[in-house]
Motif scaffolding. Sequence first.
Motif, mmCIF file in Angstrom:
data_model
loop_
_atom_site.group_PDB
_atom_site.id
_atom_site.type_symbol
_atom_site.label_atom_id
_atom_site.label_comp_id
_atom_site.label_asym_id
_atom_site.label_seq_id
_atom_site.Cartn_x
_atom_site.Cartn_y
_atom_site.Cartn_z
ATOM 1 N N UNK A 1 19.475 15.998 5.154
ATOM 2 C CA UNK A 1 19.565 14.660 5.753
ATOM 3 C C UNK A 1 20.746 13.900 5.161
ATOM 4 N N UNK A 2 20.916 14.003 3.840
ATOM 5 C CA UNK A 2 22.027 13.303 3.215
ATOM 6 C C UNK A 2 23.366 13.889 3.647
ATOM 7 N N UNK A 3 23.380 15.190 3.974
ATOM 8 C CA UNK A 3 24.615 15.778 4.506
ATOM 9 C C UNK A 3 25.002 15.091 5.805
ATOM 10 N N UNK A 4 23.992 14.766 6.628
ATOM 11 C CA UNK A 4 24.261 14.015 7.851
ATOM 12 C C UNK A 4 24.793 12.628 7.548
ATOM 13 N N UNK A 5 24.220 11.989 6.522
ATOM 14 C CA UNK A 5 24.700 10.664 6.125
ATOM 15 C C UNK A 5 26.114 10.727 5.554
ATOM 16 N N UNK A 6 26.484 11.894 5.016
ATOM 17 C CA UNK A 6 27.843 12.077 4.527
ATOM 18 C C UNK A 6 28.814 12.262 5.686
ATOM 19 N N UNK A 7 28.420 13.082 6.657
ATOM 20 C CA UNK A 7 29.303 13.377 7.781
ATOM 21 C C UNK A 7 29.474 12.155 8.680
ATOM 22 N N UNK A 8 28.411 11.330 8.777
ATOM 23 C CA UNK A 8 28.457 10.169 9.662
ATOM 24 C C UNK A 8 29.631 9.240 9.398
ATOM 25 N N UNK A 9 29.773 8.696 8.188
ATOM 26 C CA UNK A 9 30.929 7.834 7.920
ATOM 27 C C UNK A 9 32.259 8.565 8.079
ATOM 28 N N UNK A 10 32.272 9.869 7.809
ATOM 29 C CA UNK A 10 33.520 10.622 7.985
ATOM 30 C C UNK A 10 33.958 10.611 9.446
ATOM 31 N N UNK A 11 33.015 10.728 10.375
ATOM 32 C CA UNK A 11 33.349 10.633 11.790
ATOM 33 C C UNK A 11 33.876 9.245 12.136
ATOM 34 N N UNK B 1 36.729 -1.222 7.939
ATOM 35 C CA UNK B 1 35.906 -0.079 8.366
ATOM 36 C C UNK B 1 36.282 1.197 7.622
ATOM 37 N N UNK B 2 37.571 1.426 7.413
ATOM 38 C CA UNK B 2 38.006 2.653 6.754
ATOM 39 C C UNK B 2 37.504 2.713 5.320
ATOM 40 N N UNK B 3 37.700 1.638 4.582
ATOM 41 C CA UNK B 3 37.274 1.633 3.175
ATOM 42 C C UNK B 3 35.758 1.770 3.039
#
Length: 479
Positions: A120-130, A312-314
């Motif tokens: 689940x946390x991997x999803x939370x990691x990928x989310x902001x990256x997108x 947003x980027x930061x």
Amino acid sequence: MSPAVILPTIWRYLQTLDAAPYFLGLALSAFSLSGLLTGPLFGHWSDRTRTTKKIILFANVFEMIGNFMYFMGFSKWLLLSSRLVAGIGTGAGSSIFGFLTRSTSPEDRATAFAAVMACRQAGLLIGPAFNIFLRLSDFHLGPFVVNKYTAPGLFMCLMWTLLQVAVIFMYWDLPPLEKGKAKGSLPSQSGEEEEDDHQGIVKEDNDEEKPLMGSQELGGSYGSVVTADPPGYDSSSASNATLNHISPPPSPVPPPESHVSPSPFKNVSISQEFLREEVVVLLAAQFITLFNQTALETMVTPMTQKYFNYGELENSVMYCLCSVEVIAGFLFVRWLSQRVAERVVLAIGLTICNISAVWCLVFLAKPLGSSPWQLTEFIIGVFLQVLGLPFVAVAQVSLFSKITSEKTQGFSQGVRRSVGGLATILGPLWAGGLTENLYVMLGVMMALLLLMTVMLAFSYDRLVAPATEEQVDDSDNCG
């Protein structure tokens, strides 16, 4: 992943819709409110049917609709409604945790939960990256504007649609009686039949008794197996003896295709189940940690905008780094839970959370020094807060699954998630209204953690899985 994609930009999105500051707390809480109400319902549904696939498919529909409404973004009220609709889908989490409980042994449960939470946390990691790429969106899709604020909603709508297709073609429920068969008994068997099964296993060690035991079991169980009579065998007298000593066959067991369990609460008292001291302590740990987490998450974006002028980027990069830390924490907890008891892991997590709360109260309520020193204070506070989460989360979920009834595990996990949902409703509301008075906001969070620490200290001896005692009883009966 859905909240992670939206979180870095929702504050400015609301500002473009002329929303007041408190609307940020409302929007974040609306998502949790729906999950709070639907979690126990979906959990009870899974307890009755012993299935999860159709529940996930049903819940995903609300996620798709809610995220598309977020993408439309005509007004702040539509955005608020979109979070309410999407939150309904989170209720399926109780069914998933109930499935994990029924599919894992108590000894391996903490490690299994840690692995799932790390995913689940991997999803939370990928989310902001997108979000780093979504912020570059600037085009029209029919009557809709696709920009850095609306693109996360459209993106997540497409992601939920892909998940729906994947669940349809790539996910199947495990047979509902598989675990019972592994234990050597079916739910419909009586105590005498279980004893006979045990005796049959013992007799199978004797090669001379195997054929005799096999024919008796088949004949007594199904009454339709024909075997050859040995020389001198009196079939009439044997039949009379069989009729005199074998009770009528039990009512037919429903076929495996029927997954409905009409009354999972038949032998379970809800008040006795959830008002026990150890259950109350774990539910309190769920509430307090999520309340503090969501309150800090709500405070972070206005604070970074005020002190560091983050956009947003930061913010997206910051959430990515936090997710990396949380994933590493879950992996460490997965390793640690194989070596120490869950209550030890819980105590470690609460200790870290207390240190974090003190640091935030001292250094974040009114940042000291120049800009680089303020940034350092902020980073340390966030690091400590994120560090404690995996310890508390894994320990309380694993212990909760062990001290509550396995028959109603879906509903129990729904209750636990509803308590967490209440925390994620109140946390943003509390922080959203006190962004200018951080001493009060952080002081209450500190007081809640101290209360939780006292509760843990007094109830520490009771935070032991009763399953160990049941296993001892079962082994004594077998002996």
